[in-house]
Enzyme design. Structure first.
Site, PDB file in Angstrom:
ATOM      1  N   ASN A  16       0.736  -1.192  -0.147  1.00  0.00           N
ATOM      2  CA  ASN A  16       0.135  -0.068  -0.084  1.00  0.00           C
ATOM      3  C   ASN A  16       0.643   1.191  -0.033  1.00  0.00           C
ATOM      4  OD1 ASN A  16      -2.549  -1.133  -0.030  1.00  0.00           O
ATOM      5  ND2 ASN A  16      -2.749  -1.471   2.129  1.00  0.00           N
ATOM      6  N   GLY A  18       3.735   1.529  -1.493  1.00  0.00           N
ATOM      7  CA  GLY A  18       4.799   1.575  -2.364  1.00  0.00           C
ATOM      8  C   GLY A  18       3.988   1.864  -3.939  1.00  0.00           C
ATOM      9  N   ASP A  19       3.437   0.740  -4.638  1.00  0.00           N
ATOM     10  CA  ASP A  19       2.829   0.805  -5.770  1.00  0.00           C
ATOM     11  C   ASP A  19       1.810   1.907  -6.007  1.00  0.00           C
ATOM     12  OD1 ASP A  19       4.321  -1.188  -6.184  1.00  0.00           O
ATOM     13  OD2 ASP A  19       2.779  -2.593  -6.636  1.00  0.00           O
ATOM     14  N   TYR A 194      11.504  -1.598   7.312  1.00  0.00           N
ATOM     15  CA  TYR A 194      10.794  -2.909   7.502  1.00  0.00           C
ATOM     16  C   TYR A 194      11.142  -3.381   9.010  1.00  0.00           C
ATOM     17  CZ  TYR A 194      10.403  -2.513   2.735  1.00  0.00           C
ATOM     18  OH  TYR A 194       9.984  -2.175   1.394  1.00  0.00           O
ATOM     19  N   GLN A 259       0.863  12.222   1.804  1.00  0.00           N
ATOM     20  CA  GLN A 259       2.161  12.335   1.083  1.00  0.00           C
ATOM     21  C   GLN A 259       2.827  13.887   1.447  1.00  0.00           C
ATOM     22  OE1 GLN A 259       1.130  11.286  -3.043  1.00  0.00           O
ATOM     23  NE2 GLN A 259       2.033   9.021  -2.750  1.00  0.00           N
ATOM     24  N   ARG A 275      12.215   3.305   3.240  1.00  0.00           N
ATOM     25  CA  ARG A 275      12.029   2.217   2.464  1.00  0.00           C
ATOM     26  C   ARG A 275      11.320   2.424   1.260  1.00  0.00           C
ATOM     27  NH1 ARG A 275       7.231  -0.536   6.120  1.00  0.00           N
ATOM     28  NH2 ARG A 275       5.832  -0.738   4.034  1.00  0.00           N
ATOM     29  N   GLY A 276      11.607   1.470   0.196  1.00  0.00           N
ATOM     30  CA  GLY A 276      10.818   1.712  -0.883  1.00  0.00           C
ATOM     31  C   GLY A 276      11.049   2.669  -1.955  1.00  0.00           C
ATOM     32  N   GLU A 277      10.406   2.477  -3.083  1.00  0.00           N
ATOM     33  CA  GLU A 277      10.797   3.320  -4.077  1.00  0.00           C
ATOM     34  C   GLU A 277      10.329   4.792  -4.176  1.00  0.00           C
ATOM     35  OE1 GLU A 277       9.229   3.572  -8.893  1.00  0.00           O
ATOM     36  OE2 GLU A 277       9.994   1.548  -8.182  1.00  0.00           O
ATOM     37  N   SER A 279       9.570   6.593  -1.406  1.00  0.00           N
ATOM     38  CA  SER A 279      10.177   7.243  -0.277  1.00  0.00           C
ATOM     39  C   SER A 279      11.828   7.417  -0.419  1.00  0.00           C
ATOM     40  CB  SER A 279      10.283   6.162   1.099  1.00  0.00           C
ATOM     41  OG  SER A 279       8.830   6.054   1.467  1.00  0.00           O
TER      42      SER A 279
END
Length: 375
Positions: A16, A18-19, A194, A259, A275-277, A279
């Site tokens: 939720n 990320g994508d 994570y 955001q 973490r994640g693309e 962020s």
């Protein structure tokens, strides 16, 4: 301004944060440039907190089975661009409807497969490659592969217009006060991760030494990061500020942030763990020292991606060593002692990369130019 086109972005939610986060930023950014966007998503629940006010020019539609094409109004507003994000496959009934409209005298939409972000060399080789569709009602059409990236030969990075100006006007003290944080000049560190095995060592380091000789206030994101911190300590009461200043670590737990507010969190902090693309890109734009917890993959493909990213940053040895420690998957791999963050060196690294990337066109600009060329 670019010609107004109708964009259909398809997103299957895996993470939720990320994508859907990337897809919403893209949809909203295109809308801010005068485009009309239909965002098809199988689970839009994260948008309730991620962007509670929505965005003019973006319609969020349910990607159900079957697709509700009547509600979308595809016959009245045919798709000019259809994007399948992160390897999802566009609903077949949507493609069939687009083919029907094209046979009735309309134009083929530009079909784009928007890929994951990486700094690896293959991105430049594969960006903007075409792939003829081999079967189905759209046989003979062309699908284009569009790769976000960090060089002029890629699809660029998401960056809305005016971002740098908004950041320059940001008032850290006022924002912290609005969050109910009584800031006393501590070093501020955000934590969005994570469950890294290195986390207990980092907390112990902050509790014993602070950061750069000053006390630390850790601002922890909800969910997995907060659970990991609480699991590391079981009882975190001793971490709260003491009247005699005996413990140089205090912790504030955050609720889910929209955001724009997440950007403010990154701008407010002296060190960001992300973490994640989505962020990691926002951490780059924030221009503050940061550490990336990359999503682990069973075949260790994430390590090649991480090393390529650090190469892109021209990261100093201290930042590479910390990333190796932070991204170790087992406690023994993380080592016994947490390396001390080198804020000065990491700040210079981030600022240099940020300046270079700000000079390049952003993802939406490159998409608009690509579509105009191939429409």
């Amino acid at each position: 301004m670019a010609d107004v086109r109708f964009w259909d972005i398809f997103c299957k939610v895996i993470d939720n944060f990320g994508d859907i986060g990337v897809c919403w930023r893209l949809a909203a950014d295109l809308a801010s440039r005068g485009q009309q966007v239909r965002l098809w998503v199988d689970d839009a629940s994260a948008l309730d907190w991620m962007t509670p006010a929505g965005c003019e020019g973006v319609r969020v539609l349910t990607w159900g089975e079957p697709l509700d094409l009547a509600t979308a109004g595809l016959d009245q507003q045919p798709s000019d661009v259809m994007i399948e994000a992160f390897g999802c496959e566009i609903a077949p009934e949507f493609i069939a409807a687009c083919v029907r409209l094209e046979k009735a005298g309309g134009k083929k939409p530009v079909w784009i497969n928007l890929e994951y972000l990486s700094a690896e060399p293959y991105v430049e080789r594969c960006h903007a490659m075409l792939s003829p569709v081999q079967g189905g009602p759209a046989a003979g059409w062309i699908k284009w592969f569009f790769y976000p990236g960090f060089t002029p030969s890629t699809g660029g990075l998401l960056r809305e217009a005016g971002l740098a100006e908004r950041q320059a006007r940001f008032d850290r003290a006022a924002w912290l006060a609005a969050q109910g944080i009584a800031w006393r000049g501590e070093k501020l560190v955000s934590l969005f991760c994570y469950e890294p095995p290195a986390l207990p060592g980092l907390l112990a380091h902050f509790a014993a030494h602070g950061l750069a000789g000053q006390p630390v206030r850790l601002l922890v994101a909800p969910g997995r990061a907060a659970n990991a911190v609480k699991a590391a300590f079981n009882d975190e009461k001793w971490l709260q500020p003491k009247e005699n200043g005996g413990c140089p670590l205090s912790i504030s737990y955050f609720d889910l942030l929209p955001q724009a507010q997440f950007d403010h969190l990154l701008w407010a902090c002296d060190l960001n763990f992300v973490r994640g693309e989505d962020s990691v890109v926002r951490a780059l734009w924030a221009g503050k020292p940061f550490v990336w917890h990359i999503y682990p993959q069973h075949d260790d493909a994430h390590l090649a991606k991480l090393h390529a990213f650090l190469d892109m940053l021209d990261a100093p040895p201290s930042l590479r060593a910390f990333h190796a420690h932070w991204n170790a998957e087992e406690p023994g791999q993380a080592g016994g002692t947490c390396p001390a963050p080198d804020l000065a060196a990491w700040q210079l690294t981030t600022q240099t990369a940020r300046s270079r990337l700000l000079a390049q066109d952003d993802l939406s600009t490159r998409l608009l130019e690509f579509v105009a060329k191939n429409r």
